[in-house]
Design an enzyme around this catalytic site. Sequence first.
Site, mmCIF file in Angstrom:
data_model
loop_
_atom_site.group_PDB
_atom_site.id
_atom_site.type_symbol
_atom_site.label_atom_id
_atom_site.label_comp_id
_atom_site.label_asym_id
_atom_site.label_seq_id
_atom_site.Cartn_x
_atom_site.Cartn_y
_atom_site.Cartn_z
ATOM 1 C CD GLU A 309 4.118 6.949 1.135
ATOM 2 O OE1 GLU A 309 2.952 6.522 1.044
ATOM 3 O OE2 GLU A 309 4.580 7.431 2.182
ATOM 4 C CG ASP A 310 0.284 9.620 -1.127
ATOM 5 O OD1 ASP A 310 1.076 10.337 -0.487
ATOM 6 O OD2 ASP A 310 -0.944 9.624 -0.924
#
Length: 529
Positions: A309-310
């Site tokens: 997700e980063d």
Amino acid sequence: MTVGNGPMSAVVQGAALVSLTWSCFVFLVQAIGISKLFYHHSAPHTKPESTSLKDDEIPHITIIRPVKGVEAGLYECLASAFRLAYPKSKLTIYICVASASDPAYPLLQQVVADFPGFDAKVLVEEDDPLLHGSDGHVNNLGPNPKIRNMSRAYREAKDGLIWIVDCNVWVGTGSAGRMVDKLCGLRPNGATTTPYKFVHQLPLVVDIEAPQTAEEQGLLSKDSSKPHAPKALLDHGGRLEEMFMSTTHAKFYSAINTVGVAPCIVGKSNMFRKSHLDRLTDSSQNPILSASDASRGRGLDFFSSYICEDHLIGDLIWRSEIPGFKDHGLVFGEVAIQPMSGMSVAAYIARRVRWLRVRKWTVILATLVEPGIEPLLCSAHLSFALTTLPWIHDKFGIPQTWSATGMVWLSTITLWMLVDRWFSNKLRKLQSVDVDENTPSFALGSCRQGGIQQRPFFEWLAAWLGREVLALPIWTWAVLLGATVNWRGSQFRVRMDMSVVEVEGQKRVVSVPSRETSRPSSRNKDRVE
């Protein structure tokens, strides 16, 4: 090894030219990264400009700290968010945990109690009304455990800035102000420059042998698996992680962010505007999204069915047009320090495998070329080129023999190692970090009394060789021989579209997008982790 004439000779010389070009490119990238870090990490920085603004002009920051289990130095890392030199009235701190039965839960409550007067609280995922209770459902979010952990904190965050900081990261007192300065384009003496859409810090790992501070003693649950000091050779995985983050990763992370040709971030300490992410995850407002993305939620929830997700958050912000803003900015001189204790070599390998498998379909080109940036293979490229190309032999007299190839290879590796030794020692001094009476020993650096010590050369060399020798086998196992990862206590299979499905030990039933569902595009070359 003399290269003769004919078609085969042309092929060999062509390959040697490619090898020379590649190795020179790698050396150039490293030189950019090293010089940039050396310049910005040699002395403390000036006071941030944002903290000197009028009260109504200082941006509000919501700090989100996801927690999973016990980490080395956990209390000090969490407490660093409360010790920031940033107006208390402009901070909201949410510490997020999946369950009140988490071994670290008592410590989370204690750290909030120890800093009264803050807008701070512990948020438990099991109490999230979106996922539980009469109006909630476990399938309202995808299986990404970190997003599920942080979702409520993001939804309840005030308008302003979002700063996601992992629980195992310590940040300096001036870091909030300097990140705001970079994000908002604030410069000394009231000057301004183009603001950024997204800013982040350089992550560094410090392997320590004292896993708990005095504040942590007695606060951890009795059933917690506490970190332990290394006792045997295979207990020194933390040294390998420390080595990786302070050499290869730091150099390339800095260089790619300096050139700014692609998004290059690690989800340790990232800051962005909540209004931006809310708008950019709305398919009716962001033209790069498809109509099918409308069902994926807004903000952080948009990424809950995907792993990494980063990178996906950073990539979406990078690719989305916001007039008047630059893409990403690394706040040079500010580091996100992760203390680590008791990591085994097996755990280090598992961690690196997870990173690579997560990135495999995210930035496939960067993943495929990654072995070529490591010293053992990159030096082989250079030695092959220098002992094969006729014009190099004619100009410099380098013999075209196997023994000469071996000598060039060994000399290049030795020089590479010595540069890494100097460079990692430089970073380990932590000269740019703000320190005070509350700074823990692992963040003081080797140049200050009471701080960490420089590693003795042969101890450092053993870690360097171990890291480099393991690099190619780990890459091969991760990239070519599997697609599952163990993350936050669950087993996931990573699909080619970067969505994930929990495959073992499921504690909940969660939906995942079909293969027809649009996913965030990630075409760019990205970080070399």
